[in-house]
Design a protein around this motif. Structure first.
Motif, PDB file in Angstrom:
ATOM      1  N   GLN A 370       4.929  -2.877 -74.835  1.00 59.00           N
ATOM      2  CA  GLN A 370       5.175  -4.143 -75.406  1.00 59.00           C
ATOM      3  C   GLN A 370       4.992  -4.153 -76.935  1.00 59.00           C
ATOM      4  N   LEU A 373       7.958  -2.500 -78.498  1.00 59.21           N
ATOM      5  CA  LEU A 373       9.194  -3.447 -78.453  1.00 59.21           C
ATOM      6  C   LEU A 373       8.929  -4.504 -79.515  1.00 59.21           C
ATOM      7  N   ARG A 384      16.152  -9.374 -77.733  1.00 57.34           N
ATOM      8  CA  ARG A 384      15.193  -8.691 -76.763  1.00 57.34           C
ATOM      9  C   ARG A 384      15.560  -8.228 -75.394  1.00 57.34           C
ATOM     10  N   GLU A 385      16.576  -8.935 -74.769  1.00 50.66           N
ATOM     11  CA  GLU A 385      17.151  -8.496 -73.392  1.00 50.66           C
ATOM     12  C   GLU A 385      17.624  -7.165 -73.485  1.00 50.66           C
ATOM     13  N   GLU A 388      15.057  -4.368 -74.416  1.00 52.20           N
ATOM     14  CA  GLU A 388      14.166  -4.021 -73.168  1.00 52.20           C
ATOM     15  C   GLU A 388      15.117  -2.973 -72.122  1.00 52.20           C
ATOM     16  N   ASP A 392      13.741   0.447 -71.903  1.00 53.95           N
ATOM     17  CA  ASP A 392      13.366   0.835 -70.388  1.00 53.95           C
ATOM     18  C   ASP A 392      14.038   1.930 -69.780  1.00 53.95           C
TER      19      ASP A 392
END
Length: 418
Positions: A370, A373, A384-385, A388, A392
């Motif tokens: 976190q 990021l 952000r999406e 991530e 990921d």
């Protein structure tokens, strides 16, 4: 994430006990010992043939040290020779400090008195083989209470007086042979502080002018045992390389002194001769090595010494590199390598570029996905999406490859037995 570069393991704490590392480097703890070992490895002009190399290490849970770069087959062979020298260093190679040398010099003096008598020695002359022999002769002169006029040089020695030639060690007799050609003395006694007994016997047998060869301490003969597997092949190769006129075809681990180390040599198949080899004696234990390192580091034209990166895990990290993983920044990217458990296996090496490289660095520095990021969002124009999702996927891939370990995942060993 693509495979790139090559990684050669130089020290693995799971294979070589920590006690040996501490003993070889003369350091009190693993942290300083690993750093001293890396310093010893860097202090070599041979890195000029391996430009662009980098050293990577970690202290825990088991210390690791490796070199990364893009290496040709010839360069890989050179690194294998470096690893061989490190193996010898870890085999309890003898280190002689000044007090120890003084004591051995005393034993050499006792042997000389017992063999020739104190009265005979008072009428003899003494010369040193530069440079280590000068230090030994200085100590020997005090032990034997020699007069200043008894000290001479090889070329100035009187013909009619017995000449005692002093050196700190002799491994093959090559330097003594060269020194013997410089003196006209009829009778010569060779006095190396350290030498194998078989070499001393070989010198006396081969050189008519040499009446004796006496050392203060004996170096262990590590020649493969006669009758053992491969002995004859080894002996034939050894004689072919040394020549028929060698004093002794054997080998020994050697010795390192507080003032110098014997010159290391390696066989060059292309040139068909011995050439400069790796010296891995820690600079903290040897004056010659300290001065060499200082010259290399201060010389403006020396730009080939490898950088050193030490991986230090973030305390209490949510995500971290696997215990067998080493990494470093290189050429605007990040090299990540998983060191295999078995020495015969090759390391898995990956290169990360761009945002992936920056993400890895942030993970290692901050120990949290976190936080990594959040730092990336402040640097890159990306949602952000999307970020991530991409990171990921990268983390899952690196976990699958055994490069990353999360706090909800027990460390897994991805090496399997054949």
């Amino acid at each position: 994430m693509i495979a790139a570069n090559l990684v050669v393991t130089l020290y693995d704490g799971t294979r070589v006990p920590a006690a040996r590392l501490l003993s070889a480097t003369g350091q009190p703890d693993i942290t300083s010992a690993l750093e001293e070992l890396a310093t010893a490895i860097r202090a070599n002009p041979l890195w000029s043939r391996l430009t662009g190399s980098a050293l990577i290490g970690r202290y825990e849970p088991a210390p690791l040290l490796a070199v990364v770069g893009t290496f040709t087959e010839e360069q890989q062979a050179l690194l294998m020779q470096l690893r061989d020298q490190l193996d010898l260093l870890m085999q309890e190679r003898e280190f002689v400090d000044y007090p120890h040398a003084e004591a051995v010099c005393g034993r050499l003096a006792e042997r000389l008195v017992a063999t020739f008598s104190a009265e005979f020695l008072k009428s003899a002359q003494f010369a040193a083989i530069p440079r280590g022999g000068l230090i030994v002769l200085g100590m020997l002169a005090y032990h034997l209470d020699l007069r200043p006029e008894q000290l001479t040089t090889l070329d100035a020695a009187a013909v009619e007086k017995t000449l005692f030639v002093v050196d700190d060690c002799s491994l093959s007799g090559t330097r003594f042979r060269e020194s013997l050609s410089l003196t006209a003395a009829d009778d010569v006694v060779f006095c190396p502080l350290y030498a194998p007994e078989a070499l001393c016997a070989g010198i006396v047998s081969c050189e008519p002018r040499v009446v004796a060869c006496l050392s203060g301490a004996t170096l262990e003969d590590t020649t493969p045992a006669p009758g053992g597997a491969g002995h004859e092949a080894w002996r034939r190769q050894r004689l072919a390389r040394l020549g028929d006129d060698c004093y002794w075809p054997g080998q020994t681990l050697g010795v390192a002194f507080a003032w110098c180390t014997p010159r290391t040599r390696r066989w060059d198949e292309t040139a068909g001769r011995f050439v400069e080899g790796w010296d891995v004696v820690p600079p903290s234990r040897c004056l010659k090595r300290r001065l060499l390192l200082r010259r290399l580091e201060n010389d403006a034209i020396v730009d080939y010494l490898p950088t050193l990166t030490l991986n230090i895990p973030y305390p209490g990290a949510d995500i971290r590199a696997h215990d067998r993983v080493l990494w470093c920044c290189k050429d605007d990217g990040v090299i990540v390598a998983r060191i295999p458990q078995r020495a015969a296996d090759s390391a898995s090496v990956y290169r990360l570029d761009g945002i992936s490289a920056k993400f890895w660095q942030l993970l290692m520095i901050q120990g949290s996905m976190q936080r990594a990021l959040a730092a990336l969002l402040g640097r890159y124009q990306v949602s952000r999406e999307r970020l991530e999702a991409d990171m990921d996927a990268l983390v899952e891939q690196m976990r699958a490859e055994g490069l990353l370990v999360c706090n909800d995942q027990l460390p897994q060993d991805h090496d399997t037995d054949a």
